[in-house]
Design a protein around this motif. Structure first.
Motif, PDB file in Angstrom:
ATOM      1  N   UNK A  32      -8.373  -0.913  -9.707  1.00 42.14           N
ATOM      2  CA  UNK A  32      -9.234  -0.130  -8.817  1.00 42.14           C
ATOM      3  C   UNK A  32      -9.901  -1.041  -7.783  1.00 42.14           C
ATOM      4  N   UNK A  33     -10.381  -2.195  -8.204  1.00 37.70           N
ATOM      5  CA  UNK A  33     -11.030  -3.126  -7.277  1.00 37.70           C
ATOM      6  C   UNK A  33     -10.038  -3.670  -6.246  1.00 37.70           C
ATOM      7  N   UNK A  34      -8.802  -3.913  -6.663  1.00 35.36           N
ATOM      8  CA  UNK A  34      -7.780  -4.377  -5.716  1.00 35.36           C
ATOM      9  C   UNK A  34      -7.513  -3.296  -4.670  1.00 35.36           C
ATOM     10  N   UNK A  35      -7.362  -2.047  -5.123  1.00 27.68           N
ATOM     11  CA  UNK A  35      -7.109  -0.949  -4.186  1.00 27.68           C
ATOM     12  C   UNK A  35      -8.272  -0.766  -3.218  1.00 27.68           C
ATOM     13  N   UNK A  36      -9.486  -0.787  -3.734  1.00 30.89           N
ATOM     14  CA  UNK A  36     -10.653  -0.624  -2.862  1.00 30.89           C
ATOM     15  C   UNK A  36     -10.752  -1.767  -1.858  1.00 30.89           C
ATOM     16  N   UNK A  37     -10.474  -2.987  -2.290  1.00 31.18           N
ATOM     17  CA  UNK A  37     -10.503  -4.131  -1.365  1.00 31.18           C
ATOM     18  C   UNK A  37      -9.455  -3.981  -0.277  1.00 31.18           C
ATOM     19  N   UNK A  38      -8.258  -3.545  -0.663  1.00 31.76           N
ATOM     20  CA  UNK A  38      -7.189  -3.376   0.324  1.00 31.76           C
ATOM     21  C   UNK A  38      -7.545  -2.287   1.331  1.00 31.76           C
ATOM     22  N   UNK A  39      -8.036  -1.156   0.842  1.00 29.62           N
ATOM     23  CA  UNK A  39      -8.408  -0.047   1.735  1.00 29.62           C
ATOM     24  C   UNK A  39      -9.533  -0.482   2.668  1.00 29.62           C
ATOM     25  N   UNK A  40     -10.550  -1.131   2.120  1.00 30.58           N
ATOM     26  CA  UNK A  40     -11.695  -1.548   2.938  1.00 30.58           C
ATOM     27  C   UNK A  40     -11.343  -2.663   3.908  1.00 30.58           C
ATOM     28  N   UNK A  41     -10.297  -3.429   3.593  1.00 29.57           N
ATOM     29  CA  UNK A  41      -9.873  -4.500   4.490  1.00 29.57           C
ATOM     30  C   UNK A  41      -8.903  -4.060   5.575  1.00 29.57           C
ATOM     31  N   UNK A  42      -8.409  -2.841   5.477  1.00 27.25           N
ATOM     32  CA  UNK A  42      -7.444  -2.350   6.478  1.00 27.25           C
ATOM     33  C   UNK A  42      -8.099  -2.247   7.848  1.00 27.25           C
ATOM     34  N   UNK A  43      -7.368  -2.705   8.876  1.00 26.03           N
ATOM     35  CA  UNK A  43      -7.922  -2.611  10.232  1.00 26.03           C
ATOM     36  C   UNK A  43      -7.079  -1.727  11.148  1.00 26.03           C
ATOM     37  N   UNK A  44      -5.786  -1.547  10.836  1.00 25.75           N
ATOM     38  CA  UNK A  44      -4.968  -0.720  11.723  1.00 25.75           C
ATOM     39  C   UNK A  44      -4.149   0.336  10.991  1.00 25.75           C
ATOM     40  N   UNK A  45      -3.540  -0.015   9.852  1.00 23.52           N
ATOM     41  CA  UNK A  45      -2.698   0.980   9.182  1.00 23.52           C
ATOM     42  C   UNK A  45      -2.759   0.827   7.672  1.00 23.52           C
ATOM     43  N   UNK A  46      -2.613   1.966   7.018  1.00 25.46           N
ATOM     44  CA  UNK A  46      -2.575   2.024   5.563  1.00 25.46           C
ATOM     45  C   UNK A  46      -1.580   3.107   5.192  1.00 25.46           C
ATOM     46  N   UNK A  47      -0.553   2.733   4.446  1.00 27.46           N
ATOM     47  CA  UNK A  47       0.468   3.697   4.017  1.00 27.46           C
ATOM     48  C   UNK A  47       0.511   3.712   2.502  1.00 27.46           C
ATOM     49  N   UNK A  48       0.591   4.907   1.951  1.00 28.53           N
ATOM     50  CA  UNK A  48       0.649   5.085   0.496  1.00 28.53           C
ATOM     51  C   UNK A  48       1.759   6.087   0.200  1.00 28.53           C
ATOM     52  N   UNK A 114       8.507   6.619  -6.628  1.00 29.22           N
ATOM     53  CA  UNK A 114       8.059   5.329  -6.093  1.00 29.22           C
ATOM     54  C   UNK A 114       6.542   5.278  -5.971  1.00 29.22           C
ATOM     55  N   UNK A 115       6.013   4.091  -6.218  1.00 25.71           N
ATOM     56  CA  UNK A 115       4.589   3.833  -6.003  1.00 25.71           C
ATOM     57  C   UNK A 115       4.489   2.628  -5.083  1.00 25.71           C
ATOM     58  N   UNK A 116       4.163   2.883  -3.820  1.00 23.67           N
ATOM     59  CA  UNK A 116       4.168   1.849  -2.801  1.00 23.67           C
ATOM     60  C   UNK A 116       2.928   1.969  -1.925  1.00 23.67           C
ATOM     61  N   UNK A 117       2.488   0.850  -1.375  1.00 22.55           N
ATOM     62  CA  UNK A 117       1.391   0.873  -0.401  1.00 22.55           C
ATOM     63  C   UNK A 117       1.521  -0.349   0.502  1.00 22.55           C
ATOM     64  N   UNK A 118       1.094  -0.188   1.751  1.00 23.85           N
ATOM     65  CA  UNK A 118       1.034  -1.310   2.685  1.00 23.85           C
ATOM     66  C   UNK A 118      -0.265  -1.230   3.476  1.00 23.85           C
ATOM     67  N   UNK A 119      -0.727  -2.378   3.906  1.00 26.86           N
ATOM     68  CA  UNK A 119      -1.917  -2.457   4.754  1.00 26.86           C
ATOM     69  C   UNK A 119      -1.615  -3.384   5.921  1.00 26.86           C
ATOM     70  N   UNK A 120      -1.791  -2.880   7.120  1.00 29.94           N
ATOM     71  CA  UNK A 120      -1.714  -3.655   8.361  1.00 29.94           C
ATOM     72  C   UNK A 120      -0.405  -4.428   8.535  1.00 29.94           C
ATOM     73  N   UNK A 121       0.658  -4.013   7.868  1.00 29.69           N
ATOM     74  CA  UNK A 121       1.938  -4.674   8.016  1.00 29.69           C
ATOM     75  C   UNK A 121       1.995  -6.087   7.470  1.00 29.69           C
ATOM     76  N   UNK A 122       1.037  -6.466   6.622  1.00 30.58           N
ATOM     77  CA  UNK A 122       1.050  -7.822   6.051  1.00 30.58           C
ATOM     78  C   UNK A 122       0.869  -7.830   4.536  1.00 30.58           C
ATOM     79  N   UNK A 123       0.273  -6.801   3.981  1.00 30.65           N
ATOM     80  CA  UNK A 123      -0.001  -6.729   2.537  1.00 30.65           C
ATOM     81  C   UNK A 123       0.748  -5.538   1.969  1.00 30.65           C
ATOM     82  N   UNK A 124       1.313  -5.694   0.789  1.00 35.82           N
ATOM     83  CA  UNK A 124       1.966  -4.560   0.150  1.00 35.82           C
ATOM     84  C   UNK A 124       1.725  -4.578  -1.349  1.00 35.82           C
ATOM     85  N   UNK A 125       1.902  -3.413  -1.929  1.00 36.90           N
ATOM     86  CA  UNK A 125       1.667  -3.205  -3.350  1.00 36.90           C
ATOM     87  C   UNK A 125       2.840  -2.420  -3.911  1.00 36.90           C
TER      88      UNK A 125
END
Length: 193
Positions: A32-48, A114-125
């Protein structure tokens, strides 16, 4: 513990990565903390992309705030869930996300697990955890986060390719009152779904 092990014939990668194991025997709310950090750190895009999208209020609020600060938030869920009760429960909390500017897409058949997520084109889960209470707190799950632009962009394209019809506020609001009550009642079972 011990020396690093790599299957023979596989090259060692260079992308920073971390495996996050979660479950009742792990640190509370680690994923949960990893997800919240990723969401809060997003500046341009977030895909789930997830088959079971039933997050708690912390994640819903974080997603709303991300959309309100200008992040493109795209969430891909199945058009038809393989668990009817889960599908009903998921409908009950989508309106606030749509109202905040999140875009929700219904992935057409066949059912995609599938369970996938990306943030700002640099981080993925990637991993086994759904975006629901059971996966985030109760089930034994394993997930990996990676900082790799090439992989994050490939996963973003995969998520985009799963998009079907967009879900709209008008569609959510047009449900019969009895259906809204059914969906809300199903959401009350969230800890058990």
């Amino acid at each position: 513990e011990g020396p690093a092990w790599f299957a023979s014939g596989h090259a060692v990668g260079t992308a920073p990565a971390r495996v996050i194991s979660s479950g009742p025997d792990q640190s509370v709310d680690q994923l949960m903390l990893v997800l919240l950090s990723a969401i809060n750190g997003a500046s341009s895009s977030l895909r789930i992309a997830t088959p079971y999208f039933l997050p708690d209020e912390q994640i819903i609020t974080a997603l709303q705030l991300a959309a309100l600060r200008g992040v493109e938030v795209d969430i891909v869920i199945p058009a038809r869930n393989n668990h009817r009760l889960m599908g009903w429960a998921m409908q009950a909390h989508l309106r606030p996300l749509l109202k905040a500017g999140c875009r929700i897409w219904r992935s057409p058949a066949p059912f995609d697990h599938s369970k996938l997520a990306t943030v700002d084109g640099v981080w993925c889960l990637i991993g086994s955890a759904n975006w629901d209470a059971r996966s985030l707190r109760l089930n034994f799950e394993i997930t990996m986060e990676l900082y790799a632009a090439d992989l994050a962009n490939r996963i973003a394209r995969l998520i985009d390719g799963k998009r079907g019809e967009p879900l709209t506020l008008e569609q959510i609001d047009a449900r019969w009152p009895i259906v809204k009550i059914r969906d809300a009642a199903a959401r009350l079972l969230m800890p058990y779904l």
